[in-house]
Design a protein around this motif. Structure first.
Motif, PDB file in Angstrom:
ATOM      1  N   THR A  88      -0.236   2.752  -4.310  1.00  0.00           N
ATOM      2  CA  THR A  88      -1.572   2.157  -4.393  1.00  0.00           C
ATOM      3  C   THR A  88      -2.140   1.825  -3.021  1.00  0.00           C
ATOM      4  N   TYR A  89      -1.346   1.188  -2.167  1.00  0.00           N
ATOM      5  CA  TYR A  89      -1.843   0.760  -0.860  1.00  0.00           C
ATOM      6  C   TYR A  89      -2.167   1.957   0.034  1.00  0.00           C
ATOM      7  N   GLY A  94      -6.223   5.151   2.536  1.00  0.00           N
ATOM      8  CA  GLY A  94      -6.663   6.516   2.804  1.00  0.00           C
ATOM      9  C   GLY A  94      -8.083   6.761   2.349  1.00  0.00           C
ATOM     10  N   SER A  95      -8.439   6.225   1.193  1.00  0.00           N
ATOM     11  CA  SER A  95      -9.791   6.420   0.673  1.00  0.00           C
ATOM     12  C   SER A  95     -10.825   5.728   1.546  1.00  0.00           C
ATOM     13  N   ARG A  96     -10.484   4.547   2.042  1.00  0.00           N
ATOM     14  CA  ARG A  96     -11.412   3.840   2.932  1.00  0.00           C
ATOM     15  C   ARG A  96     -11.610   4.613   4.234  1.00  0.00           C
ATOM     16  N   LEU A  97     -10.527   5.102   4.815  1.00  0.00           N
ATOM     17  CA  LEU A  97     -10.639   5.864   6.057  1.00  0.00           C
ATOM     18  C   LEU A  97     -11.422   7.153   5.849  1.00  0.00           C
ATOM     19  N   LEU A  98     -11.251   7.770   4.696  1.00  0.00           N
ATOM     20  CA  LEU A  98     -12.000   8.984   4.369  1.00  0.00           C
ATOM     21  C   LEU A  98     -13.497   8.688   4.343  1.00  0.00           C
ATOM     22  N   GLU A  99     -13.878   7.580   3.747  1.00  0.00           N
ATOM     23  CA  GLU A  99     -15.295   7.190   3.699  1.00  0.00           C
ATOM     24  C   GLU A  99     -15.853   6.945   5.097  1.00  0.00           C
ATOM     25  N   ASP A 100     -14.989   6.474   5.994  1.00  0.00           N
ATOM     26  CA  ASP A 100     -15.432   6.210   7.362  1.00  0.00           C
ATOM     27  C   ASP A 100     -15.437   7.454   8.240  1.00  0.00           C
ATOM     28  N   GLY A 101     -15.091   8.607   7.666  1.00  0.00           N
ATOM     29  CA  GLY A 101     -15.189   9.848   8.416  1.00  0.00           C
ATOM     30  C   GLY A 101     -13.902  10.344   9.020  1.00  0.00           C
ATOM     31  N   THR A 317      -8.987  -5.614  -4.260  1.00  0.00           N
ATOM     32  CA  THR A 317      -9.209  -4.914  -2.998  1.00  0.00           C
ATOM     33  C   THR A 317      -8.431  -5.607  -1.884  1.00  0.00           C
ATOM     34  N   SER A 318      -8.155  -4.872  -0.812  1.00  0.00           N
ATOM     35  CA  SER A 318      -7.264  -5.375   0.229  1.00  0.00           C
ATOM     36  C   SER A 318      -7.977  -5.564   1.562  1.00  0.00           C
ATOM     37  N   PHE A 319      -7.682  -6.672   2.200  1.00  0.00           N
ATOM     38  CA  PHE A 319      -8.167  -6.973   3.548  1.00  0.00           C
ATOM     39  C   PHE A 319      -7.692  -5.929   4.556  1.00  0.00           C
ATOM     40  N   THR A 320      -6.525  -5.336   4.318  1.00  0.00           N
ATOM     41  CA  THR A 320      -5.972  -4.390   5.288  1.00  0.00           C
ATOM     42  C   THR A 320      -6.820  -3.129   5.413  1.00  0.00           C
ATOM     43  N   ASP A 321      -7.584  -2.780   4.379  1.00  0.00           N
ATOM     44  CA  ASP A 321      -8.436  -1.586   4.486  1.00  0.00           C
ATOM     45  C   ASP A 321      -9.460  -1.756   5.597  1.00  0.00           C
TER      46      ASP A 321
END
Length: 333
Positions: A88-89, A94-101, A317-321
């Protein structure tokens, strides 16, 4: 622009409990409650086998960003012990980083995820050389203007050690971030046995025994363990496998083999961040307080977060993202 700090993490009660944070971090409940966007990195992911030499391979998943702009770089993610590219983590980060390009590569360690049948030799935590080779191969296959690595728990330990060795292999790493990494394996094992509630060791042992059985099924001609050894506790089973499958002469020598305690991280010459929490019930915070670090390594100890939790609200949701994305983006700039 200021970067988020561990001190910024203030979850509501009862998420201020390190035990609740830890139990929720990889729970099925959290996986069900996460929004669909947290699984975006799985969409159009490409399975990749990475040649690490001697006929061995590690598996991974590569997802190219689709923002319409130039990629910021390549983000490589390492899961924790008995986790996988689909933990999950890992998916959420990974999904957050993908959104950021960012293009994202999620690497399975040997015998993790669905990779038990790839290599006959058994996983152990001192197999750092093949991870360093894998990093070099990933960078060769997916060249990028910036390469950043993030790892969680044992994956954080691997990330720190690999970053220290990567420069010798001319692997172009720009930054490494470790979330709740194992620092002193011997102290961590003692803490699990003596200080942590019983259910943490039970949880890890259940997953480890299942993994060992899968390995034996994949290679029935090999003898990885005797059946009675599976009934041993974590310390004794680790000792049995170390003596059977490695060149280490003792459990203590093996645990020291992947320690990054004391001044060992002084050999890390690229920018790095270590994020952990004081209420981590799995990895004692004392080992972090005793680290001797070079100026390029940032140590950030939050009051809350548990072990790889840092869950900020009841939406799971996680602060680490945000934490990881902000630091990766700063490196790309």
């Amino acid at each position: 622009m200021s970067l988020p700090r561990g001190a910024d993490f203030h979850p509501p009660w009862p998420l201020r409990s390190g035990h609740i944070q830890t139990m929720l971090s990889s729970s099925g409940i959290r996986r069900q409650l996460l929004p669909r966007r947290a699984h975006k990195v799985q969409v159009n992911a490409r399975e990749v086998l990475v040649d690490v030499g001697h006929g061995d391979r590690l598996s991974g998943r590569y997802t190219a960003q689709e923002t319409g702009a130039e990629s910021r770089g390549l983000a490589i993610l390492f899961h924790g012990w008995e986790g996988s590219v689909d933990s999950t983590y890992v998916l959420q980060t990974g999904s957050r980083l993908l959104e950021d390009g960012w293009d994202v590569f999620r690497l399975n360690f040997r015998d993790h995820g669905d990779s038990h049948g790839l290599n006959e030799a058994l996983f152990h935590s001192c197999r750092i050389d093949e991870v360093v080779v894998a990093l070099g191969e990933i960078c060769r296959m997916f060249p990028a203007k910036a390469v950043c690595v993030a790892g969680f728990s044992l994956g954080g330990n691997f990330a720190l050690r690999a970053a220290m060795l990567a420069s010798n292999q001319a692997t172009p790493l720009d930054y490494v971030l470790a979330v709740c990494p194992i620092i002193d394996p011997a102290e961590g094992l003692f803490s699990l046995e003596s200080n942590a509630p019983w259910f943490y060791q039970a949880y890890f042992m259940r997953k480890w025994r299942r993994s060992l059985r899968l390995k034996q099924e994949a290679f029935p001609q090999a003898t990885y363990f005797e059946l009675d050894e599976l009934n041993q506790n974590m310390r004794d089973l680790t000792r049995s496998l170390v003596l059977r499958h490695t060149d280490f002469g003792s459990l203590e020598s093996y645990l020291d083999g992947y320690s990054v305690a004391g001044d060992r991280l002084k050999a890390l010459h690229i920018p790095a961040t270590i994020l952990t929490s004081r209420d981590d019930p799995v990895i004692p915070v004392g080992a972090f307080d005793q680290l001797e670090l070079p100026p390029n390594v940032e140590l950030d100890i939050a009051s809350y977060g548990g072990h790889c939790g840092f869950i900020r609200d009841y939406g799971m949701t996680s602060f680490t993202d945000d934490y990881i994305a902000a630091r990766f983006n700063a490196i790309a700039r």
